[in-house]
Write a protein that holds these residues in place. Structure first.
Motif, PDB file in Angstrom:
ATOM      1  N   ARG A 173       0.790  -1.293  -0.070  1.00  0.00           N
ATOM      2  CA  ARG A 173       0.019   0.090   0.150  1.00  0.00           C
ATOM      3  C   ARG A 173       0.921   1.286   0.103  1.00  0.00           C
ATOM      4  N   PRO A 174       1.407   1.630  -1.290  1.00  0.00           N
ATOM      5  CA  PRO A 174       2.245   2.693  -1.189  1.00  0.00           C
ATOM      6  C   PRO A 174       1.478   4.126  -0.597  1.00  0.00           C
ATOM      7  N   ARG A 175       2.279   4.908  -0.033  1.00  0.00           N
ATOM      8  CA  ARG A 175       1.758   6.264   0.312  1.00  0.00           C
ATOM      9  C   ARG A 175       1.673   7.100  -0.911  1.00  0.00           C
ATOM     10  N   VAL A 176       0.503   7.600  -1.253  1.00  0.00           N
ATOM     11  CA  VAL A 176       0.378   8.554  -2.295  1.00  0.00           C
ATOM     12  C   VAL A 176       0.118   9.792  -1.918  1.00  0.00           C
ATOM     13  N   GLY A 177       0.620  11.106  -2.405  1.00  0.00           N
ATOM     14  CA  GLY A 177       0.199  12.410  -2.067  1.00  0.00           C
ATOM     15  C   GLY A 177       0.009  13.264  -3.504  1.00  0.00           C
ATOM     16  N   LEU A 178      -0.724  14.261  -3.229  1.00  0.00           N
ATOM     17  CA  LEU A 178      -0.842  15.079  -4.481  1.00  0.00           C
ATOM     18  C   LEU A 178      -0.074  16.526  -4.176  1.00  0.00           C
ATOM     19  N   LEU A 179       0.781  16.782  -4.917  1.00  0.00           N
ATOM     20  CA  LEU A 179       1.627  18.114  -4.871  1.00  0.00           C
ATOM     21  C   LEU A 179       0.740  19.198  -5.020  1.00  0.00           C
ATOM     22  N   ASN A 180       0.901  19.995  -3.625  1.00  0.00           N
ATOM     23  CA  ASN A 180       0.015  21.225  -3.819  1.00  0.00           C
ATOM     24  C   ASN A 180       0.764  22.428  -2.969  1.00  0.00           C
ATOM     25  N   ILE A 181       0.152  23.638  -2.883  1.00  0.00           N
ATOM     26  CA  ILE A 181       0.679  24.659  -2.304  1.00  0.00           C
ATOM     27  C   ILE A 181       0.459  24.793  -0.784  1.00  0.00           C
ATOM     28  N   GLY A 182      -0.488  24.138  -0.344  1.00  0.00           N
ATOM     29  CA  GLY A 182      -0.778  24.155   1.178  1.00  0.00           C
ATOM     30  C   GLY A 182      -1.351  22.824   1.755  1.00  0.00           C
ATOM     31  N   GLU A 183      -1.050  22.728   2.779  1.00  0.00           N
ATOM     32  CA  GLU A 183      -1.736  21.440   3.245  1.00  0.00           C
ATOM     33  C   GLU A 183      -3.190  21.373   3.637  1.00  0.00           C
ATOM     34  N   GLU A 184      -3.875  22.624   3.800  1.00  0.00           N
ATOM     35  CA  GLU A 184      -5.307  22.852   4.066  1.00  0.00           C
ATOM     36  C   GLU A 184      -6.017  22.479   2.925  1.00  0.00           C
ATOM     37  N   GLU A 185      -7.071  22.032   3.070  1.00  0.00           N
ATOM     38  CA  GLU A 185      -8.052  21.621   2.218  1.00  0.00           C
ATOM     39  C   GLU A 185      -8.598  22.752   1.342  1.00  0.00           C
TER      40      GLU A 185
ATOM     41  N   PHE B 114      -2.563  16.286   0.503  1.00  0.00           N
ATOM     42  CA  PHE B 114      -1.614  17.033  -0.230  1.00  0.00           C
ATOM     43  C   PHE B 114      -0.175  17.151   0.397  1.00  0.00           C
ATOM     44  N   ILE B 115       0.759  17.292  -0.425  1.00  0.00           N
ATOM     45  CA  ILE B 115       2.208  17.363  -0.146  1.00  0.00           C
ATOM     46  C   ILE B 115       2.776  18.647  -0.499  1.00  0.00           C
ATOM     47  N   GLU B 116       3.302  19.239   0.230  1.00  0.00           N
ATOM     48  CA  GLU B 116       4.242  20.333  -0.338  1.00  0.00           C
ATOM     49  C   GLU B 116       5.478  20.214  -0.860  1.00  0.00           C
ATOM     50  N   GLY B 117       6.137  21.094  -1.801  1.00  0.00           N
ATOM     51  CA  GLY B 117       7.406  20.806  -2.251  1.00  0.00           C
ATOM     52  C   GLY B 117       8.365  20.358  -1.328  1.00  0.00           C
ATOM     53  N   ASP B 118       8.576  21.010  -0.255  1.00  0.00           N
ATOM     54  CA  ASP B 118       9.596  20.739   0.668  1.00  0.00           C
ATOM     55  C   ASP B 118       9.521  19.276   1.355  1.00  0.00           C
ATOM     56  N   GLN B 119       8.279  18.710   1.120  1.00  0.00           N
ATOM     57  CA  GLN B 119       8.061  17.337   1.722  1.00  0.00           C
ATOM     58  C   GLN B 119       8.576  16.159   0.623  1.00  0.00           C
ATOM     59  N   ILE B 120       8.789  16.560  -0.399  1.00  0.00           N
ATOM     60  CA  ILE B 120       9.076  15.184  -1.378  1.00  0.00           C
ATOM     61  C   ILE B 120      10.473  14.644  -0.844  1.00  0.00           C
ATOM     62  N   GLY B 121      11.380  15.476  -0.547  1.00  0.00           N
ATOM     63  CA  GLY B 121      12.751  14.971  -0.447  1.00  0.00           C
ATOM     64  C   GLY B 121      12.841  14.315   1.042  1.00  0.00           C
ATOM     65  N   HIS B 122      11.818  14.975   1.565  1.00  0.00           N
ATOM     66  CA  HIS B 122      11.824  14.382   3.262  1.00  0.00           C
ATOM     67  C   HIS B 122      11.109  13.012   3.210  1.00  0.00           C
ATOM     68  N   GLY B 123      10.632  12.421   2.059  1.00  0.00           N
ATOM     69  CA  GLY B 123       9.994  11.058   2.326  1.00  0.00           C
ATOM     70  C   GLY B 123       8.664  11.118   2.611  1.00  0.00           C
ATOM     71  N   ALA B 124       7.868  12.230   2.555  1.00  0.00           N
ATOM     72  CA  ALA B 124       6.399  12.100   2.932  1.00  0.00           C
ATOM     73  C   ALA B 124       5.448  11.147   2.292  1.00  0.00           C
ATOM     74  N   ALA B 125       5.891  10.728   0.941  1.00  0.00           N
ATOM     75  CA  ALA B 125       5.195   9.783   0.374  1.00  0.00           C
ATOM     76  C   ALA B 125       6.068   8.850  -0.671  1.00  0.00           C
ATOM     77  N   ASP B 126       5.546   7.864  -1.117  1.00  0.00           N
ATOM     78  CA  ASP B 126       6.027   7.143  -1.982  1.00  0.00           C
ATOM     79  C   ASP B 126       5.894   7.465  -3.394  1.00  0.00           C
ATOM     80  N   VAL B 127       4.642   8.067  -3.519  1.00  0.00           N
ATOM     81  CA  VAL B 127       4.464   8.473  -4.900  1.00  0.00           C
ATOM     82  C   VAL B 127       3.773   9.903  -4.847  1.00  0.00           C
ATOM     83  N   ILE B 128       4.340  10.765  -5.601  1.00  0.00           N
ATOM     84  CA  ILE B 128       3.925  12.375  -5.349  1.00  0.00           C
ATOM     85  C   ILE B 128       3.348  12.376  -6.735  1.00  0.00           C
TER      86      ILE B 128
END
Lengths: 346, 346
Positions: free
Chosen positions: A177-189, A215-229
């Motif tokens: 079950r890979p962690r999937v996030g959508l790249l966005n400019i804020g975590e708020e909905e 939602f995932i912000e740009g600085d979270q990509i390299g932080h490993g916040a999800a397996d799929v962005i």
């Protein structure tokens, strides 16, 4: 042992042609000895490069063609001039004809995508293919897509990207079950683009075997916040290039800092083991290879300017994707969500 | 000596309020001694923080209010609850009333932008304000905008951003003809978004005092390829956050590498002068402060979580922008292009 895994190689692609593609294949053969290669391109040049690699020559076939696609050719021009005849096309045709399991090219991206769509066709249920990149994180790696196949994406296309990226994560990382996030400019909905928000709602209720992280912000990509962005190709390409540029920039800062005094130079000399480790970690050749997702066949795009080490990474990636049944993973997921497909149409 | 430069400070903004904002002002006063501060917020808290800084107390005025905007307030909510009464609003009002030259807040971005638009109004000739960030490059710094005021931008808005960014580069870097580029996913003219291409054509023939560099890819930002990089807020925010995340990621790699063996540790100890230099170069507090461009007044947004050093950077930036006549620079450029304004409307 299982049957050989056949890689169709556009031997003429990239800035250096067979000098790099053949040498790269020799590296991959050492690591994945059950590979068989089909090399498409100028036979004389390929044979000359193969002379240095007798064991590779024994596990490969050369298919001659005079036509190769220029690195600066426009996609339409490439299709007009190189359809059915170019080394790039023939490698794709081998996948279409089930003679190879995967095609790998270091040729120009636009031409390769145009030919791939034309030759292999988009999978039923997928509107648009995407290019997925493997992105290093502090903990391991993640998959980011689309990094430039198309500009813009509807919520339907974004959720397709999520589905395909998750299938790739299962194939590549072996995650259930890979962690999937959508790249966005804020975590708020409330923030961000409407189509990103719509894709977010759909993914939350999709029933796909994913761990949806919103939602995932740009600085979270390299932080490993999800397996799929997941993002559309314009912002994905900008994120990827910006990260590459930042890495080079910091490497330049680091070199200057280590040369700033005699003591720093001595320290850097003593710490060279650590620096070697760092260099390997940051080596762009280690994760070379964009995966074209959403086609009836696996296609890997290598950087055009890479060397044998980098091209071997792209070949390894192609091998692994094919061996682990990427296309079947995607097809299975598409079947699973077919009954909710209408709900995600824009 | 010229008259004092007056900075209106939202003393309650940010995660730590007066503890950081007052301490930051004390740092700026040492560097820019002709500054005069107006602190808006809870007088008791501000006076308590000022006790440690008698020379700052002598060059400041405290304006009491009980109302402050929560860091997680939605823009609409902030406007409803804090209009005319909050520390954030009063700082902006001071700029509007010509009692201060610039307003600085570490409060929440959405609320600050909404209030700034409401209080100061958008400049005539500008459709939408933008947030400009200062981005470190291998050679010096560049300006990137929009980094998140709005999602999406028309070609008209992108060319407004270019005009305003160039005016800021003239004010900040003292350049006569700043190099301006449009962020895009390929250097070829055929690639990218239509509105980016249209803005490119307009800028080429605008007659503005800029050195127009066409399209810039993400990896060229930190390389210093232009002084002003223009994009819409979604991709700009993603680029900025991705660069920040990549910098932190590489710092983590570097720490791990230097701890990987005893020899590396000794080397790192000897090279600590160099590492200090590197840390200073990469310190996010050094370039803290987003500039709101396109309003009838200068507003600077500091990171909410920064410390006194970081807040002082934002105050310094506000001082410099006001001292160098940013608003007049923009107004002059707008006048210059007024006769071609219709041509750039979408």
């Amino acid at each position: 042992m299982s049957a050989a895994l056949v890689i169709a190689v556009d031997a003429m692609g990239g800035d250096s042609g067979p000098a790099v593609t053949i040498a790269g294949a020799a590296v991959t053969l050492l690591r994945r000895p059950d590979t068989f290669f089909q090399f498409f391109g100028n036979e004389t040049a390929i044979r000359a490069a193969l002379e240095k690699h007798p064991s590779l020559a024994a596990r490969s076939k050369v298919i001659h063609t005079e036509v190769s696609i220029a690195m600066d050719a426009k996609p339409s021009q490439a299709l007009r001039q190189g359809r059915r005849t170019s080394s790039m096309w023939l490698a794709l045709q081998a996948v279409k004809d089930d003679e190879a399991h995967v095609a790998v090219s270091a040729g120009n991206t636009g031409a390769l995508m145009a030919m791939s769509k034309f030759c292999l066709k988009t999978m039923p249920g997928i509107e648009r293919p995407a290019i997925a990149a493997i992105w290093p994180t502090v903990t391991s790696e993640c998959i980011v897509l689309d990094v430039g196949a198309n500009v813009g994406a509807t919520s339907r296309q974004l959720s397709d990207f999520a589905l395909m990226g998750a299938a790739m994560a299962r194939s590549l990382f072996g995650q259930d079950r890979p962690r999937v996030g959508l790249l966005n400019i804020g975590e708020e909905e409330i923030k961000g683009l409407d189509q990103v928000k719509a894709a977010n709602s759909w993914l939350r209720d999709s029933g796909l075997a994913i761990d949806h992280r919103g939602f995932i912000e740009g600085d979270q990509i390299g932080h490993g916040a999800a397996d799929v962005i997941v993002t559309e190709g314009f912002s994905g390409n900008i994120a990827l290039k910006t990260a590459e540029g930042t890495a080079r920039q910091i490497a330049a800062y680091l070199r200057a800092a280590m040369n700033s005094s005699l003591l720093s130079k001595i320290g850097a000399f003593l710490a060279q083991g650590g620096f070697t480790h760092l260099r390997e970690k940051m080596d762009p050749r280690r994760l070379n290879g964009g995966v074209f997702l959403g086609l009836n066949g696996i296609v890997i795009k290598s950087h055009g300017g890479t060397d044998a080490t980098g091209f071997a990474s792209a070949l390894d990636l192609g091998y692994d994707m094919a061996r682990n049944g990427l296309i079947k993973q995607i097809a299975d997921d598409l079947e699973k969500v077919a009954h909710v497909a209408r709900a995600r149409d824009d």
